[in-house]
Enzyme design. Structure first.
Site, PDB file in Angstrom:
ATOM      1  N   ALA A  63       0.877  -1.150   0.084  1.00 12.86           N
ATOM      2  CA  ALA A  63      -0.024  -0.004   0.161  1.00 12.86           C
ATOM      3  C   ALA A  63       1.090   1.119  -0.144  1.00 12.86           C
ATOM      4  CB  ALA A  63      -0.711  -0.077   1.398  1.00 12.86           C
ATOM      5  N   GLY A 108       0.725  -4.979   1.389  1.00  9.95           N
ATOM      6  CA  GLY A 108      -0.435  -5.331   0.428  1.00  9.95           C
ATOM      7  C   GLY A 108      -0.173  -5.867  -0.897  1.00  9.95           C
ATOM      8  N   GLU A 111      -0.290  -9.612   0.153  1.00  9.86           N
ATOM      9  CA  GLU A 111      -1.645  -9.817   0.339  1.00  9.86           C
ATOM     10  C   GLU A 111      -2.595 -10.117  -0.697  1.00  9.86           C
ATOM     11  OE1 GLU A 111      -1.450  -6.238   2.972  1.00  9.86           O
ATOM     12  OE2 GLU A 111      -2.706  -7.702   4.522  1.00  9.86           O
ATOM     13  N   GLU A 131       4.768  -4.683   7.540  1.00 15.79           N
ATOM     14  CA  GLU A 131       4.089  -3.756   8.223  1.00 15.79           C
ATOM     15  C   GLU A 131       4.482  -3.465   9.579  1.00 15.79           C
ATOM     16  OE1 GLU A 131       2.695  -6.204   6.522  1.00 15.79           O
ATOM     17  OE2 GLU A 131       1.005  -5.523   5.202  1.00 15.79           O
TER      18      GLU A 131
HETATM   19  N1  CAA Z   1       4.418   3.219  -0.900  1.00 15.86           N
HETATM   20  C1  CAA Z   1       4.830   4.359  -1.418  1.00 15.86           C
HETATM   21  N2  CAA Z   1       5.998   4.452  -2.252  1.00 15.86           N
HETATM   22  C2  CAA Z   1       6.969   3.427  -2.227  1.00 15.86           C
HETATM   23  C3  CAA Z   1       6.397   2.176  -1.720  1.00 15.86           C
HETATM   24  C4  CAA Z   1       5.412   1.715  -0.930  1.00 15.86           C
HETATM   25  N3  CAA Z   1       4.909   0.681  -0.459  1.00 15.86           N
HETATM   26  N4  CAA Z   1       7.474   1.379  -2.141  1.00 15.86           N
HETATM   27  C5  CAA Z   1       8.368   1.841  -2.779  1.00 15.86           C
HETATM   28  N5  CAA Z   1       8.208   3.203  -2.897  1.00 15.86           N
HETATM   29  C6  CAA Z   1       8.674   4.207  -3.733  1.00 15.86           C
HETATM   30  C7  CAA Z   1       9.854   4.805  -2.789  1.00 15.86           C
HETATM   31  O1  CAA Z   1       9.489   5.865  -2.048  1.00 15.86           O
HETATM   32  C8  CAA Z   1      10.720   5.501  -4.048  1.00 15.86           C
HETATM   33  O2  CAA Z   1      10.229   6.370  -4.356  1.00 15.86           O
HETATM   34  P1  CAA Z   1      10.789   7.912  -4.441  1.00 15.86           P
HETATM   35  O3  CAA Z   1      11.919   7.733  -5.693  1.00 15.86           O
HETATM   36  O4  CAA Z   1       9.980   8.909  -5.102  1.00 15.86           O
HETATM   37  O5  CAA Z   1      11.638   8.090  -3.238  1.00 15.86           O
HETATM   38  C9  CAA Z   1      10.669   4.591  -5.181  1.00 15.86           C
HETATM   39  O6  CAA Z   1       9.186   3.768  -5.084  1.00 15.86           O
HETATM   40  C10 CAA Z   1      11.551   3.549  -5.412  1.00 15.86           C
HETATM   41  O7  CAA Z   1      11.824   2.675  -4.000  1.00 15.86           O
HETATM   42  P2  CAA Z   1      13.127   2.655  -3.310  1.00 15.86           P
HETATM   43  O8  CAA Z   1      14.033   3.753  -3.908  1.00 15.86           O
HETATM   44  O9  CAA Z   1      12.690   2.461  -1.681  1.00 15.86           O
HETATM   45  O10 CAA Z   1      13.752   1.266  -4.067  1.00 15.86           O
HETATM   46  P3  CAA Z   1      14.846   0.322  -3.429  1.00 15.86           P
HETATM   47  O11 CAA Z   1      15.316  -0.693  -4.504  1.00 15.86           O
HETATM   48  O12 CAA Z   1      15.757   0.855  -2.539  1.00 15.86           O
HETATM   49  O13 CAA Z   1      13.860  -0.531  -2.102  1.00 15.86           O
HETATM   50  C11 CAA Z   1      12.029  -1.538  -1.475  1.00 15.86           C
HETATM   51  C12 CAA Z   1      12.818  -1.447  -2.651  1.00 15.86           C
HETATM   52  C13 CAA Z   1      12.964  -2.534  -0.407  1.00 15.86           C
HETATM   53  C14 CAA Z   1      10.662  -2.376  -1.663  1.00 15.86           C
HETATM   54  C15 CAA Z   1      11.607  -0.371  -0.579  1.00 15.86           C
HETATM   55  O14 CAA Z   1      10.957   0.434  -1.517  1.00 15.86           O
HETATM   56  C16 CAA Z   1      10.466  -0.493   0.379  1.00 15.86           C
HETATM   57  O15 CAA Z   1      10.891  -0.982   1.664  1.00 15.86           O
HETATM   58  N6  CAA Z   1       9.403  -0.112   0.190  1.00 15.86           N
HETATM   59  C17 CAA Z   1       8.359  -0.230   1.169  1.00 15.86           C
HETATM   60  C18 CAA Z   1       7.873  -1.708   1.377  1.00 15.86           C
HETATM   61  C19 CAA Z   1       6.625  -1.784   2.335  1.00 15.86           C
HETATM   62  O16 CAA Z   1       6.974  -1.591   3.605  1.00 15.86           O
HETATM   63  N7  CAA Z   1       5.555  -2.412   1.990  1.00 15.86           N
HETATM   64  C20 CAA Z   1       4.335  -2.243   2.831  1.00 15.86           C
HETATM   65  C21 CAA Z   1       3.627  -1.351   2.849  1.00 15.86           C
HETATM   66  S1  CAA Z   1       2.573  -1.295   4.031  1.00 15.86           S
HETATM   67  C22 CAA Z   1       0.870  -1.886   3.590  1.00 15.86           C
HETATM   68  O17 CAA Z   1       1.072  -2.535   2.540  1.00 15.86           O
HETATM   69  C23 CAA Z   1      -0.125  -2.035   4.445  1.00 15.86           C
HETATM   70  C24 CAA Z   1      -1.167  -3.077   4.122  1.00 15.86           C
HETATM   71  O18 CAA Z   1      -1.151  -4.179   4.691  1.00 15.86           O
HETATM   72  C25 CAA Z   1      -2.306  -2.744   3.269  1.00 15.86           C
END
Ligand code: CAA
Length: 255
Positions: A63, A108, A111, A131
């Protein structure tokens, strides 16, 4: 458009395409996904569905965290409900759904993959429910479906620690059915094979399998016994059984 739907015969390929955010789902993208899934669920011309992410790097990175950081509890409930709607469509639509996990499937994203009937991963895929590291919990079905797919012990460890697993571990713990490159090709192969089967029998098989973990055992067996019998009224059952006896390939009309 951030959700692309392509048709290949009776197979629909749904691609989440938001490359700037590793296909993370914001309101517009998730709403569109929910709407497209609703349409495909009711389209009898579609007999199998493949869900994937655009690009090489991500299936869905979760998400949208930037959006979630501003939510109050009521807004967060609505956000959770929208994700649940998409998941329920994948889980209950009367045709098989296959996740082609082509990279990160986190939060998500994992999921949505869990809501599909079958999951394949590319060798580069990374899956998990991180999360907890954001101070929240999975909100689109992960706390319920991960345990159903992998068992409660694995689910608790992954959800409590938030650690991600690579494709090899995902296969070992049963989170994915197979690891294959290119993963979309593997998913399409299965989808094509399923699209050639009787949609009447396949939708019943899905409905009955979904009962397995949700109702009491005797009730599920009773439903299976009754529905198994009813299915013999279908043209497809007659065709499939007769084709075997006549030593030919069946041709299912979908009735
Ligand atoms: N939401 C919003 N933006 C996201 C995102 C997310 N879940 N995941 C990645 N992005 C964005 C980053 O912010 C970045 O944008 P900017 O260039 O504008 O900063 C772009 O995508 C590229 O990401 P990274 O630079 O971080 O890429 P990376 O290769 O260094 O890392 C990653 C990749 C490990 C997937 C890292 O992006 C990450 O940890 N993302 C978040 C993953 C996460 O925690 N997901 C769970 C979300 S909570 C959820 O889903 C709740 C639910 O149950 C409904």
């Amino acid at each position: 458009m951030s959700v692309d739907v392509a048709r290949e015969g009776a197979v629909a390929v749904v691609t989440i395409d938001r490359p700037d955010a590793l296909n993370a789902l914001d309101v517009a993208t998730l709403t569109e996904l929910r709407d497209r899934l609703g349409e495909l669920a009711g389209d009898d011309a579609v007999r199998a569905l493949v869900l994937t992410g655009a690009g090489e790097k991500a299936f869905v990175a979760g998400a949208d965290i930037k959006y979630m950081s501003g939510l109050d509890p009521e807004q967060a409930k609505a956000w959770g409900a929208l994700g649940h709607e998409a998941g329920r469509l994948l889980e209950t639509m009367p045709k098989p759904t296959i996740a082609a996990v082509n990279g990160f499937a986190l939060g998500g994203g994992c999921e949505l993959a869990l809501a599909c009937d079958v999951r394949y991963a590319s060798s580069r895929a990374k899956l998990g429910q991180p999360e907890i590291n954001l101070g929240i919990v999975p909100g689109w079905g992960g706390t319920q479906r991960l345990a159903r797919v992998c068992g409660i012990g694995v689910a608790k460890e992954l959800i409590f620690t938030g650690r991600t697993v690579d494709a090899e571990e995902a296969l070992r713990i049963g989170l994915v059915n197979a690891v294959a490159d290119p993963v979309l090709e593997r998913a399409l192969e299965t989808a094509r094979a399923l699209a050639a089967k009787s949609p009447v029998a396949l939708s019943l098989a899905k409905r009955l399998c979904n009962l397995a973990l949700g109702v009491d055992h005797a009730g599920g067996l009773g439903t299976e016994a009754a529905e198994f019998g009813e299915l013999f009224a279908s043209e497809d059952a007659k065709e499939g059984l007769t084709a075997f006896v006549e030593k030919r390939e069946p041709n299912f009309a979908g009735r």
